[in-house]
Design an enzyme around this catalytic site. Structure first.
Site, PDB file in Angstrom:
ATOM      1  N   HIS A 123       0.865  -1.183   0.000  1.00 19.26           N
ATOM      2  CA  HIS A 123       0.000   0.000   0.000  1.00 19.26           C
ATOM      3  C   HIS A 123       0.908   1.241   0.000  1.00 19.26           C
ATOM      4  O   HIS A 123       2.019   1.188   0.518  1.00 19.26           O
ATOM      5  CB  HIS A 123      -0.828  -0.066   1.292  1.00 19.26           C
ATOM      6  CG  HIS A 123      -1.881   0.981   1.466  1.00 19.26           C
ATOM      7  ND1 HIS A 123      -1.602   2.282   1.818  1.00 19.26           N
ATOM      8  CD2 HIS A 123      -3.229   0.903   1.375  1.00 19.26           C
ATOM      9  CE1 HIS A 123      -2.747   2.960   1.938  1.00 19.26           C
ATOM     10  NE2 HIS A 123      -3.747   2.145   1.667  1.00 19.26           N
ATOM     11  N   ASP A 159       2.980  -4.315   8.045  1.00 21.67           N
ATOM     12  CA  ASP A 159       1.777  -3.492   7.900  1.00 21.67           C
ATOM     13  C   ASP A 159       0.603  -4.449   8.066  1.00 21.67           C
ATOM     14  O   ASP A 159       0.286  -5.237   7.181  1.00 21.67           O
ATOM     15  CB  ASP A 159       1.795  -2.832   6.509  1.00 21.67           C
ATOM     16  CG  ASP A 159       0.439  -2.239   6.119  1.00 21.67           C
ATOM     17  OD1 ASP A 159      -0.548  -2.423   6.859  1.00 21.67           O
ATOM     18  OD2 ASP A 159       0.376  -1.592   5.054  1.00 21.67           O
ATOM     19  N   GLN A 182      -4.580  -5.184   7.008  1.00 21.56           N
ATOM     20  CA  GLN A 182      -5.530  -6.185   6.511  1.00 21.56           C
ATOM     21  C   GLN A 182      -5.325  -7.544   7.180  1.00 21.56           C
ATOM     22  O   GLN A 182      -5.976  -8.521   6.802  1.00 21.56           O
ATOM     23  CB  GLN A 182      -5.402  -6.346   4.992  1.00 21.56           C
ATOM     24  CG  GLN A 182      -5.587  -5.074   4.203  1.00 21.56           C
ATOM     25  CD  GLN A 182      -7.025  -4.572   4.253  1.00 21.56           C
ATOM     26  OE1 GLN A 182      -7.957  -5.325   4.532  1.00 21.56           O
ATOM     27  NE2 GLN A 182      -7.208  -3.296   3.992  1.00 21.56           N
ATOM     28  N   LYS A 216     -10.203  -0.598  10.200  1.00 24.38           N
ATOM     29  CA  LYS A 216     -10.209  -1.781   9.328  1.00 24.38           C
ATOM     30  C   LYS A 216     -10.652  -3.018  10.102  1.00 24.38           C
ATOM     31  O   LYS A 216     -10.818  -4.084   9.531  1.00 24.38           O
ATOM     32  CB  LYS A 216      -8.798  -2.022   8.765  1.00 24.38           C
ATOM     33  CG  LYS A 216      -8.230  -0.861   7.945  1.00 24.38           C
ATOM     34  CD  LYS A 216      -8.559  -0.978   6.487  1.00 24.38           C
ATOM     35  CE  LYS A 216      -8.129   0.215   5.678  1.00 24.38           C
ATOM     36  NZ  LYS A 216      -6.799   0.103   5.090  1.00 24.38           N
ATOM     37  N   CYS A 229      -4.632   2.519  -3.658  1.00 29.00           N
ATOM     38  CA  CYS A 229      -3.402   2.991  -3.002  1.00 29.00           C
ATOM     39  C   CYS A 229      -2.253   2.027  -3.228  1.00 29.00           C
ATOM     40  O   CYS A 229      -1.428   1.793  -2.333  1.00 29.00           O
ATOM     41  CB  CYS A 229      -3.607   3.205  -1.504  1.00 29.00           C
ATOM     42  SG  CYS A 229      -4.805   4.473  -1.125  1.00 29.00           S
TER      43      CYS A 229
HETATM   44  C1  PLP Z   1      -5.844   0.838   4.790  1.00 30.68           C
HETATM   45  C2  PLP Z   1      -4.440   0.375   4.663  1.00 30.68           C
HETATM   46  C3  PLP Z   1      -3.379   1.185   5.070  1.00 30.68           C
HETATM   47  C4  PLP Z   1      -3.577   2.586   5.572  1.00 30.68           C
HETATM   48  O1  PLP Z   1      -4.295   2.596   6.766  1.00 30.68           O
HETATM   49  P1  PLP Z   1      -4.838   3.977   7.339  1.00 30.68           P
HETATM   50  O2  PLP Z   1      -5.802   3.573   8.383  1.00 30.68           O
HETATM   51  O3  PLP Z   1      -5.480   4.686   6.179  1.00 30.68           O
HETATM   52  O4  PLP Z   1      -3.670   4.714   7.865  1.00 30.68           O
HETATM   53  C5  PLP Z   1      -2.099   0.699   4.938  1.00 30.68           C
HETATM   54  N1  PLP Z   1      -1.875  -0.534   4.472  1.00 30.68           N
HETATM   55  C6  PLP Z   1      -2.857  -1.354   4.080  1.00 30.68           C
HETATM   56  C7  PLP Z   1      -2.537  -2.728   3.592  1.00 30.68           C
HETATM   57  C8  PLP Z   1      -4.177  -0.913   4.168  1.00 30.68           C
HETATM   58  O5  PLP Z   1      -5.160  -1.724   3.773  1.00 30.68           O
END
Ligand code: PLP
Length: 418
Positions: A134, A211, A214, A237, A375
């Site tokens: 992302h 990260d 998800q 999320k 993104c």
């Molecule tokens: C949504 C997302 C982000 C960003 O998260 P925010 O809550 O917008 O800061 C980063 N990485 C992944 C894989 C995402 O799905």
């Protein structure tokens, strides 16, 4: 997720998607006169009544600023905020709540690390990311490249949308300062072999950032089992409020790193000729945090921890299969990303139709999907999807009926556009 030993004792109540769904007020509405089918969960999730009530009750009873007040409401608010930190530490299986810092979300978590980790980096130092990232895990490193001259290396993805992890050992050099990958790709749904990546990085003494935006929505996360140094997640999320998230950092990382933002709450002493910072986690929490958000986030995790995750994983895999099989019958439709290990996220293209038009027509039928680059522009370029894709992303509250309506509607949309 994927860690079954850890999930066996979490079966608190039998799983029924319909019963779960009934706890989410926003799912029970009509859009353009049709019952809503919400398949944009990778962008944000809906909130269960328990989370909504927790936030409302906090406002109605305990609302005050934290940490600075001697009065009762401030003490209560502080206690609930710190309780939320403990809850999140427990949910992630961190060793201590001092390893958890509240942030606005994954984006801020990675910016924090890019700032603080790079304090002693110099030109030529390297960060390894993957082709599935992302922008939140690309742009902060590109900004560091511009500011400090660091290099960025990329673990490639194969045509199925799986990371070629075997390429990682050769990418790591004695200038590598960090490996940073996502747990699950938001654009394709691929579940990455994080424990293996962690082993490789660890062997070479390189810290690993995951990260987890998800990851957490699709199953319990155990940072010990993953073996990562950093794990970032976003509340919104994972069925909690927006604008809050958590960054886990193993052991004494937060002690060793310099702070990110400066201001109130993160200091022990301020004089015009010097500052002493507070110990972590306060050192990384300048200013008034999203107090109600943190409390709502913890409530969401507490709620999710009580679910039967083995049953949920089975349900989500069944949703994925139904979505994949259904879409595969549509002429001219191709699915981008067919990894063996996926969550129920399906990115697709329809020959001769623009993703944006697909999304707009689906919306007119009450169906919410996302269209565009998600993104993840480098990933879209990798797959030649220059206008992006349409993406349906399910959560455990989605039903087979949702999927069938989505597939039927996509068939009709295809016939309208092509
Ligand atoms: C949504 C997302 C982000 C960003 O998260 P925010 O809550 O917008 O800061 C980063 N990485 C992944 C894989 C995402 O799905």
């Amino acid at each position: 997720m994927g860690d079954e030993a850890q999930q066996t004792d979490r079966r608190v109540e039998a799983f029924s998607p319909e019963a779960i769904r009934a706890q989410f007020p926003a799912l029970d509405q009509a859009v353009h006169g049709k019952p809503l089918v919400y398949l944009d969960n990778a962008a944000t999730t809906q909130k269960p009544r328990m989370v909504i009530d927790t936030v409302r009750e906090f406002y109605e009873r305990d609302n005050a600023n934290i940490h600075r007040g001697v009065h009762t409401l401030s003490a209560r608010a502080s206690e609930r905020f710190e309780g939320a930190r403990e809850r999140i530490a427990r949910s992630l299986n961190a060793d201590s709540e001092r390893e958890i810092v509240f942030v606005r979300g994954v984006t801020e978590a990675i910016n924090l690390l890019a700032h603080s980790l790079s304090a002693d980096w110099s030109a030529g130092d390297e960060v390894i990311v993957s082709e599935l990232e992302h922008h939140a895990n690309i742009v902060p490193w590109l900004m560091l490249k511009e500011r400090k001259g660091i290099e960025i290396k990329v673990i490639p993805a194969n045509d199925q949308g799986e990371l070629e992890v075997d390429a990682l050992p050769d990418l790591i050099s004695d200038r590598t300062r960090l490996v940073a990958v996502n747990h699950v790709s938001n654009a394709l749904g691929t579940v990455n072999p994080v424990a293996r990546i962690s082993e490789i990085a660890r062997e070479r003494g390189v810290p690993l950032l995951v990260d987890g935006a998800q990851g957490l929505p699709h199953g319990p996360v155990d940072v010990q089992a993953l073996g990562c140094d950093f794990y970032a997640c976003s509340s919104h999320k994972v069925f909690g409020p927006s604008g809050v998230g958590a960054l886990y950092a193993r052991g004494d990382w937060f002690e060793r790193l310099p702070p990110f933002l400066g201001g109130g709450d993160m200091i022990e002493e301020v004089r015009f000729d010097g500052i002493r910072f507070a110990p972590p986690p306060s050192k990384f929490e300048a200013g008034t945090p999203n107090i109600e958000g943190a409390i709502g986030f913890a409530a969401a995790l507490e709620w999710a921890d009580g679910l039967d995750w083995l049953a949920i994983e089975r349900h989500e895999q069944a949703l994925l299969e139904r979505m994949t099989d259904g879409l595969s019958t549509i002429e001219g439709l191709s699915i981008v990303g067919q990894a063996r290990h996926k969550v129920p996220v399906v990115s697709f293209l329809v020959e001769g139709a623009h993703p944006h038009d697909i999304g707009t027509l689906l919306d007119s039928m009450g169906i919410a999907v996302r269209t565009g680059h998600h993104c993840a522009m480098p990933l879209m370029q990798r797959f030649g999807a220059l206008t992006g894709t349409a993406r349906a992303s399910a959560a455990f509250y989605n039903t087979f009926d949702d999927i069938d309506r989505f597939v039927d509607a996509t068939k009709r949309v295809r016939d309208m556009l092509v």
